[in-house]
Design a protein around this motif. Structure first.
Motif: not given
Length: 160
Positions: A41-46, A100-102, A133-139
């Motif tokens: 999930i993490r890699t797909s989202v990334e 964090s993924i959520g 998007m920056d906040a998502g990158d941090v998470a």
């Protein structure tokens, strides 16, 4: 005639109970599978976030809106998977990573909504989407630190 209505009501009630059992309970996975699925999930989202960011940097247009729509589907799926997944037994050591993924998926999805809207040409909307998007990158970076390492699976023929 009353019997027909009663039978229909019972069938409807049984189907609602069945749907609740399927949709209302979290998915339970073996501990090893749980870690693999969270990493997936993490890699797909990334990857989806990276594609969306590249489209954003390329400029507003049809490509950005299409990429935002496609990425939102991945972010929504990742969010709901992060909500539903649980290990089959034992403590949930990756609960913080799941949360964090959520959070990352929520931030990315709202950025995607903004970038896929008619307001994409507004500089304030673009700036707000970049901040999300920056906040998502941090998470997501936090998830990398929190997820336990998943051992590599054997490849090829491992028979003696």
């Amino acid at each position: 005639m009353v019997w027909l209505y009663l039978v229909i009501l019972l069938v409807l009630a049984a189907s609602l109970i069945g749907a609740y059992r399927v949709l209302g309970t979290p998915s339970r996975l073996a501990p090893r599978d749980y870690g693999v699925v969270l990493e997936d999930i993490r890699t797909s989202v990334e990857r989806a976030a990276a594609r969306l960011r590249r489209s954003l940097e390329a400029g507003a247009g049809g490509s950005l809106e299409d990429e935002a729509t496609a990425a939102r589907k991945i972010f929504q799926t990742g969010y709901y998977q992060a909500l539903r997944l649980r290990p089959a037994s034992g403590p949930d050591r990756a609960a913080d990573a799941r949360a964090s993924i959520g959070r990352a998926c929520e931030a990315y999805e709202w950025a995607g909504r903004m970038l896929g809207s008619e307001s994409v040409h507004n500089p304030l909307v673009l700036e707000a989407a970049r901040r999300l998007m920056d906040a998502g990158d941090v998470a997501l970076r936090q998830v990398e630190r929190e997820l336990p390492a998943v051992p590599d699976s054997p490849r090829g023929n491992t028979a003696p």
